[in-house]
Write an enzyme that holds these catalytic residues in place. Structure first.
Site, mmCIF file in Angstrom:
data_model
loop_
_atom_site.group_PDB
_atom_site.id
_atom_site.type_symbol
_atom_site.label_atom_id
_atom_site.label_comp_id
_atom_site.label_asym_id
_atom_site.label_seq_id
_atom_site.Cartn_x
_atom_site.Cartn_y
_atom_site.Cartn_z
ATOM 1 N N GLY A 114 0.641 -1.218 4.982
ATOM 2 C CA GLY A 114 1.334 0.043 4.796
ATOM 3 C C GLY A 114 0.848 0.725 3.529
ATOM 4 C CB CYS A 115 0.619 4.267 2.512
ATOM 5 S SG CYS A 115 2.263 4.863 2.968
ATOM 6 C CE1 TYR A 116 5.505 5.693 -1.224
ATOM 7 C CE2 TYR A 116 6.393 5.377 0.984
ATOM 8 C CZ TYR A 116 6.187 6.181 -0.115
ATOM 9 O OH TYR A 116 6.667 7.469 -0.123
ATOM 10 C CB SER A 118 -1.973 -0.380 0.103
ATOM 11 O OG SER A 118 -2.139 -0.514 1.491
ATOM 12 C CG PHE A 285 -3.642 4.269 -3.172
ATOM 13 C CD1 PHE A 285 -3.309 4.167 -1.837
ATOM 14 C CD2 PHE A 285 -2.715 3.792 -4.112
ATOM 15 C CE1 PHE A 285 -2.092 3.624 -1.420
ATOM 16 C CE2 PHE A 285 -1.505 3.234 -3.709
ATOM 17 C CZ PHE A 285 -1.191 3.161 -2.366
#
Length: 314
Positions: A114-116, A118, A285
């Site tokens: 998942g983005c968060y 990561s 990011f």
């Protein structure tokens, strides 16, 4: 040529994966007619004709897609939440440790983080693995993200003319502490409990900043800025996708880190800041880059034995 099918190619993640294939002569994209995007038999046919299928779908649809696989040679890269902590699936963050990279390289089933998660895991996993942060530390984190990570409906709300004025300001959400990334944040890092996590959606398209505050006195070692920075710089040395900013580099940005500044980039930059008693780690990011589509393509490159950065922006 590698035959690739993107199941969910019209979603934000699918579209960005498709963009990263532009100019690549080693990829043959299998496409589905727009009117058949939800046709089970057509999806099944294309999945089983592919060498690699990307799943850019809601969780239930991703699980359904995996059930359609009959060709044992098909390799799946899932960008949904459905399989990130499921046994038999490689977790697609190769930089965490050699075993993660090998699992992706040799895997037939890979779950994109998942983005968060990561950003969070990039900071917390090394600390726990090296005994710097106790597994029972009361971890809290906060994060800011562009609205693109919230899906088509939210994107449309933010880009609609005459939208409500509350969308003009950052908005905290997941107030019940039930965010869908918490499960992998705990499981992958080895934390004994889920962290306190406060995500904030902001009025810009893409880019992300995940921050982890720590009390220096509660760390078992590396309990000052210089030693903690030295640790992270060594941990990610040689990793093209994850780099550690020089100590004090935030000064070059006027002491600010703008959450949208890495939009369009496929890497991640970690900052170590703070003071003698309180330390702050930040992962900078793009939620659609290393936080989604870029990470998915990196995993595919690794699975195919190609340079991990092929077709990506670093």
């Amino acid at each position: 040529m590698t035959k690739v099918f993107i199941d969910g190619s019209e979603g934000t993640t699918g579209l960005r994966i498709n963009e990263r294939f532009a100019g690549r002569e080693d990829i043959s994209l299998l496409t589905i007619e727009p009117e058949l995007r939800k046709d089970l038999n057509e999806r099944k046919r294309l999945i089983n004709e592919s060498d690699i299928t990307f799943l850019c779908l809601p969780d239930a649809a991703a699980r359904e897609a995996v059930s359609l696989v009959e060709n044992e040679n098909v390799r799946i890269i899932d960008a949904s939440t459905a399989h990130r902590t499921k046994e038999g699936w490689a977790y697609g963050f190769p930089e965490l440790a050699p075993r993660f990279r090998e699992a992706v390289r040799n895997g037939n089933r890979v779950a994109v983080p998942g983005c968060y998660a990561s950003g969070f895991i990039a900071m917390v996993y090394p600390l726990i693995q090296e005994g710097i942060l106790p597994a029972d530390y009361p971890v809290s984190a906060f994060a800011m993200s562009g609205y693109s990570g919230a899906g088509k409906k939210t994107i449309a709300e933010y880009e609609k003319e005459g939208r409500p004025s509350e969308l003009d300001a950052p908005r905290e959400y997941a107030l019940t502490q039930q965010h869908k990334h918490l499960k992998e944040m705990k499981a992958v890092t080895g934390l004994s409990r889920e962290p306190l996590f406060s995500p904030i959606i902001c009025d810009y398209y893409s880019g992300m900043l995940v921050s982890l505050p720590l009390y220096a006195g509660m760390l078992s070692k590396c309990a000052d800025l210089k030693s903690l920075h030295h640790f992270f710089a060594g941990y990610y040395a040689g990793e093209p996708f994850v780099r550690v900013a020089p100590l004090g580099a935030e000064a070059s940005y006027g002491g600010f880190l703008s959450a949208h500044a890495k939009s369009g980039w496929d890497g991640m930059e970690i900052f170590v800041t703070g003071c003698e008693e309180r330390l702050l780690l930040s992962a900078w990011f793009d939620n659609l880059g290393k936080g989604a589509s870029g990470a998915a393509v990196q995993c595919m490159n690794l699975m195919l034995g190609l340079p991990e950065d092929k077709g990506l922006k670093l």
